[in-house]
Structures are given as C-alpha cells and as structure tokens.
Design an enzyme around this catalytic site. Structure first.
Site, PDB file in Angstrom:
ATOM      1  N   CYS A  83       3.609   1.191  -0.638  1.00 25.19           N
ATOM      2  CA  CYS A  83       2.938   1.226   0.690  1.00 25.19           C
ATOM      3  C   CYS A  83       3.561   2.317   1.302  1.00 25.19           C
ATOM      4  O   CYS A  83       2.811   3.096   2.128  1.00 25.19           O
ATOM      5  CB  CYS A  83       3.227   0.118   1.344  1.00 25.19           C
ATOM      6  SG  CYS A  83       2.776  -1.435   0.429  1.00 25.19           S
TER       7      CYS A  83
HETATM    8  C1  BEZ Z   1       5.111  -1.882  -2.935  1.00 23.76           C
HETATM    9  O1  BEZ Z   1       4.366  -1.407  -1.822  1.00 23.76           O
HETATM   10  O2  BEZ Z   1       5.927  -1.267  -3.353  1.00 23.76           O
HETATM   11  C2  BEZ Z   1       4.993  -3.591  -3.471  1.00 23.76           C
HETATM   12  C3  BEZ Z   1       4.524  -4.235  -2.775  1.00 23.76           C
HETATM   13  C4  BEZ Z   1       4.219  -5.543  -3.278  1.00 23.76           C
HETATM   14  C5  BEZ Z   1       4.574  -5.446  -4.721  1.00 23.76           C
HETATM   15  C6  BEZ Z   1       4.999  -4.626  -5.219  1.00 23.76           C
HETATM   16  C7  BEZ Z   1       5.212  -3.423  -4.697  1.00 23.76           C
END
Ligand code: BEZ
Length: 211
Positions: A45
């Site tokens: 994200c």
């Molecule tokens: C991420 O944004 O890195 C992420 C969020 C939830 C699960 C896996 C990755």
C-alpha cells in the site's frame, strides 16, 4: 450485490485526511478514482499511494480526482502519510478516507469475506462525469496495482466517450484506434477524415481522432 459497469457510483460523506468530503462534491463535473487499501503501514500500500502521488500531474491533466480508502483511523493515516512521503520521495496530495465503520467499503463491496473478513481488497473504481462506474479492478492484497495501466484505461475511456471508436489490445496514446462495429465503413470514411484502413469488414482502423 457488487457494483457493475454503468451503475451509478453511490454518493457518501466521509472523514478524510483533507477534512470531510462528499464524494459528488469532491468530483464535481470531472472524473474520479476511488481505490481501497487493505491497511495502513503496509508495504505494498505504501508503494501504491506513493506511485499515485507521483502521477498526480497525469491524473490532473485528465481531470481525474483521486480518493483513497482504508479502514484505519485518521490519526493512523496522518502518521502513515509522513512515512509514504519520506520513503517514496513524494508528497501525498490526495485525500485518504478513514473508513473505520466500513461505510464506504460496504457501499462499494470492497470487503471480500472469503479473502479477508476485516480488510478491504485492492478495489479500484473509475467514475465518469455522469457519476457512473466506468472501470472496476479487484486485486488481491499481495499484488500492487499498475497505475500506468489505470491512466491508459482512462485515456481510452475519455477518447471512446467522445468518438465512435474503441481501443485495441495494449493501445496507447497516438496509436491507431478501431472503428466501432455500429459505424458502417461508408460512414466511417466521412467521420474520420484521417483515413480508414479496412483489414476485415469488422476490423477497421483509423488514426487517433483527437490528436
Ligand atoms: C501490503 O500492502 O503490503 C499488504 C497488505 C495486506 C496483506 C499483504 C500485503
């Protein structure tokens, strides 16, 4: 039931990093992108929001306002934005909704319970000036989206909204486009003065008409 292409994008009011926002007021008569993130302080994200901020001029050129959603609270968003700015070398310049009660997530079907009961998946909606849904994308939490592709689709959507054309596979700005089947070749020749190349009666190309 999930939102589908052509449906009206539901309006809402939400608490964001830029104050309270009413979706329709925020979008005005322009285009919009509403996209969800599983959680704050997560690595994928962080890169997605950084990339979107980096492309801000490209979205602005296309009259597209960006609005992100995460189910975390506002104070967490504010701290996370500082991290995004620092690590991605950007300035996050669009609002992030603090959707703690999941109003927006539920309205737009961003929670897929068989993937996660609590977090949103990576949903993305392109909303047209008529407030209708023009594109939906759903990616799993483990895969970051390609925002160059989102811009490419917006280019196609904005072009095809104004001309009787469609865009072929992998099309990019300045490349030839396809004459839609509803237009006869005779009419196409009149409509597209730059020329019409007939490969098959159903496969006709013309130079991009708006450049
Ligand atoms: C991420 O944004 O890195 C992420 C969020 C939830 C699960 C896996 C990755």
């Amino acid at each position: 039931m999930s939102l589908r292409l052509g449906d009206i994008a539901p309006n809402f009011k939400a608490k964001t990093t830029a104050g309270e926002i009413d979706l329709y007021e925020y979008l005005g008569n322009g285009w919009g992108i509403l996209f969800s993130h599983p959680a704050d302080y997560t690595p994928v994200c962080t890169t997605e929001l950084g990339k979107t901020a980096l492309l801000n001029n490209e979205f602005a050129k296309r009259n597209v306002k960006v609005l992100a959603v995460s189910v975390d609270p506002l104070d967490k968003h504010i701290g996370w934005v500082k991290d995004i700015n620092e690590t991605q070398n950007v300035e996050v310049n669009f609002p992030i909704i603090a959707d703690e009660d999941r109003t927006v997530a539920n309205l737009y079907g961003m929670i897929h319970p068989n993937a996660s009961e609590t977090f949103t998946v990576r949903s993305l909606f392109v909303i047209g000036p008529d407030k209708k849904i023009k594109l939906t994308l759903t990616y799993p939490a483990s895969t970051g989206r390609n925002f160059i592709e989102v811009l490419r689709v917006i280019d196609s959507l904005q072009l095809t909204a104004n001309y009787s054309v469609a865009t072929p596979a992998d099309w990019k700005q300045t490349e030839d486009v396809i004459v839609v089947p509803a237009v006869s070749t005779e009419d196409a020749i009149k409509k597209f003065p730059k020329g019409v190349k007939v490969v098959k009666p159903y496969l006709r190309y013309t130079p991009q008409p708006n450049i």
